[in-house]
Structures are given as structure tokens and as C-alpha cells.
Design a protein around this motif. Structure first.
Motif, short mmCIF file in Angstrom:
data_model
loop_
_atom_site.label_atom_id
_atom_site.label_comp_id
_atom_site.label_asym_id
_atom_site.label_seq_id
_atom_site.Cartn_x
_atom_site.Cartn_y
_atom_site.Cartn_z
N THR A 18 10.02 5.15 2.53
CA THR A 18 10.03 3.89 1.79
C THR A 18 11.43 3.28 1.85
O THR A 18 12.43 3.99 1.94
CB THR A 18 9.60 4.08 0.33
OG1 THR A 18 10.58 4.87 -0.37
CG2 THR A 18 8.25 4.77 0.24
N THR A 42 8.48 1.31 5.03
CA THR A 42 8.01 0.24 4.15
C THR A 42 9.16 -0.67 3.74
O THR A 42 10.33 -0.28 3.75
CB THR A 42 7.34 0.79 2.88
OG1 THR A 42 8.36 1.31 1.99
CG2 THR A 42 6.33 1.89 3.20
N ILE A 63 5.16 -1.30 7.33
CA ILE A 63 4.14 -1.58 6.32
C ILE A 63 4.77 -2.37 5.17
O ILE A 63 5.74 -1.91 4.55
CB ILE A 63 3.53 -0.28 5.77
CG1 ILE A 63 2.80 0.46 6.90
CG2 ILE A 63 2.59 -0.56 4.61
CD1 ILE A 63 2.29 1.83 6.50
N MET A 65 5.13 -3.31 1.60
CA MET A 65 4.74 -2.64 0.37
C MET A 65 5.80 -2.87 -0.70
O MET A 65 6.99 -2.75 -0.42
CB MET A 65 4.56 -1.14 0.61
CG MET A 65 3.98 -0.38 -0.57
SD MET A 65 3.76 1.39 -0.17
CE MET A 65 5.40 2.01 -0.55
N SER A 72 -0.15 -2.52 -4.52
CA SER A 72 0.53 -2.59 -3.24
C SER A 72 0.84 -1.19 -2.71
O SER A 72 0.70 -0.92 -1.51
CB SER A 72 1.83 -3.40 -3.38
OG SER A 72 2.54 -3.44 -2.16
N GLY A 76 -0.54 0.43 0.68
CA GLY A 76 0.44 0.86 1.68
C GLY A 76 0.28 2.32 2.05
O GLY A 76 0.38 2.69 3.23
N ARG A 79 -2.78 2.69 4.23
CA ARG A 79 -2.54 2.21 5.60
C ARG A 79 -1.69 3.21 6.38
O ARG A 79 -1.97 3.51 7.55
CB ARG A 79 -1.85 0.85 5.57
CG ARG A 79 -1.65 0.29 6.97
CD ARG A 79 -0.96 -1.05 6.99
NE ARG A 79 -0.61 -1.41 8.35
CZ ARG A 79 0.27 -2.34 8.66
NH1 ARG A 79 0.87 -3.04 7.71
NH2 ARG A 79 0.55 -2.61 9.92
#
Length: 258
Positions: A18, A42, A63, A65, A72, A76, A79
Motif C-alpha cells: 500500500t 496501491t 490499484i 485504493m 475502497s 482493492g 482486485r
């Protein structure tokens, strides 16, 4: 090349990082991909995350997010899981720094009573609640798969207690406490959880445009590459509830192997 700097073979490893469009997140994503891992990063901007993912290599995925938003995050995580065919490693890294609250935080500390409640809430939502929401979305899938690793990115304890560091310090202290509790909750499961931190101020967007008293030296985000690659490797399969400082990683690893 030191033992800690040797390239791990991460072919087949699937990682979600992330906040992977810059700074520590981008350095870790690039380091993992360089060693053969498939990575998904992300970020809040769909255009930005797609652009950065295209530069990482090894078919990295971008992605969009917002880690503050439960819907969200769930979308995310789904996905990423579907695109990678599972997630072996979650790196909880997305965060914002003191510059968003006080651009002059390094030279002109601001009393906690001067911080706007909205700014306090936004940082806690990003740096603490976001870690919780992402782990909450990914870890149950890892438990079902009977395998997985979670790495929480933290900061020095001195940063958590530094004058003028509300709300950044409390948000990071909370995230580290969360990481310790997650490790305790996961102790009897196949999912491993650890903490990783740079070990000093790092040259990221959190410091951009900020005056640094006394010519404060900063670390390159690349300091995170060797430890995150090792934490994704077969050798680290049983490592759990460790707090690893990137600047001390070579010595830590040597002592562990001794």
C-alpha cells in the motif's frame, strides 16, 4: 556484497504494497519485483498508480485504493488477490506525514492545541485506521489459504514522542501497537506478522520542501530493499513478531544466522 544485500529469489511470491507510488513503498515494490516477485501497489490516484506500476517491471499492477475507506479497501484487496492469484505478502505502508499538518514542523514545532481536529482525524484515519482496514481485508484470505505474511511499516520510537509531532507520532505509535496485537492474534496461525522501519529520517515526499535543522542527514528509501526482500523469502517463513530496523538489518541478520 554483504550477506544482507544478497538478492533473494522471490519468483512466485505475490506482494501487495500500500502507498507504493513513491518513497518507501516504491522502493520496496521495486526491490521485490527486481528479485522476481509479482507486486501490486496501491495509491489514491488511478492515473498515478497505473503510471508508477508501469515503471516497476515484472508486470506490476497498480490499484486505485483509499486506505481510509472500507469499501475502497475491500474492492482493492479483492482486485489484488484476483489479479495476483493470491497474496503471500502484505506490506502496510500507506501514510501521510507531518508536512501535511505543519509544513515547518522540523524548524517550528506546533503545539498539539494548534492542530485542527480535522487534520488530526485525517492522519489517524490514514496512518492507523488504514493499516487496520487493509489487514482486516487481506488477512482472512491468508488464513483461508493457510499461508501469508504481513509487514507493518513503522518509525523510530523517538519520532512517536517528538515535540510538535501531533498527530504523526500518535498515529505511528498506534500503528505499531496494532502490529504487535496482530502478531499476538496470529501467533497460533500460519500467517506471520512483523514490523519494519527505516531507522532514521528518510528522503521521501514527507520531507520534500521541509527545512532540516543542522543539515539533518536522511536515508535513501532503498535502505528498505534488503530487509523486505528477506522478509518475503523462504528463510523468513517462520519469523514472527520481530521489529526489524533497516539500518541495523545486516547485523541483525548475521546475529540471527550465527
Amino acid at each position: 556484497m554483504s550477506t544482507a544485500e544478497q538478492m533473494e529469489d522471490l519468483n512466485g511470491v505475490r506482494a501487495l504494497i500500500t502507498g507504493g507510488t513513491s518513497g518507501l513503498g516504491l522502493a520496496m515494490a521495486a526491490g521485490l519485483a527486481e528479485a522476481g516477485a509479482r507486486v501490486a501497489i496501491t495509491g489514491r490516484s488511478a492515473d498515478r498508480v497505473a503510471e508508477v506500476a508501469s515503471t516497476i517491471g515484472n508486470d506490476a499492477i497498480g490499484i486505485a485504493m483509499d486506505s481510509r475507506d472500507e469499501t475502497s479497501v475491500e474492492a482493492g484487496a479483492t482486485r489484488a488477490w484476483d489479479a495476483l492469484g493470491g497474496i503471500d505478502l502484505l506490506v502496510n505502508n500507506a501514510g501521510i506525514g507531518m508536512r501535511t499538518v505543519n509544513p515547518d514542523f522540523m524548524t517550528t514545532p506546533q503545539g498539539f492545541w494548534e492542530v485542527a481536529p480535522a487534520a488530526f482525524r485525517d492522519m489517524v484515519e490514514t496512518n492507523l485506521t488504514g493499516y487496520f482496514l487493509v489487514a482486516r481485508a487481506v488477512v482472512p484470505r491468508m488464513l483461508d489459504a493457510r499461508s501469508g505474511r504481513v509487514v507493518t511499516i513503522s518509525m523510530n520510537h523517538s519520532t512517536m514522542n517528538r515535540r510538535g509531532f501531533v498527530p504523526y507520532g500518535p498515529s505511528r505509535a498506534g500503528a505499531e501497537a496494532l502490529a504487535r496485537i496482530m502478531a499476538a492474534d496470529l501467533a497460533d496461525t500460519p500467517v506471520r506478522a512483523n514490523i519494519l522501519l527505516p531507522g532514521g529520517a528518510t528522503a521521501t515526499g514527507m520531507l520534500d520542501g521541509t527545512a532540516r535543522p543542522g543539515g539533518l542527514a536522511v536515508l535513501s528509501p532503498d535502505v528498505m530493499r534488503p530487509p523486505i526482500r528477506w522478509l518475503a523469502s523462504k528463510e523468513a517463513a517462520d519469523v514472527h513478531d520481530e521489529r526489524i530496523v533497516a539500518t541495523e538489518f545486516a547485523d541483525w541478520l548475521a546475529a540471527r544466522r550465527a
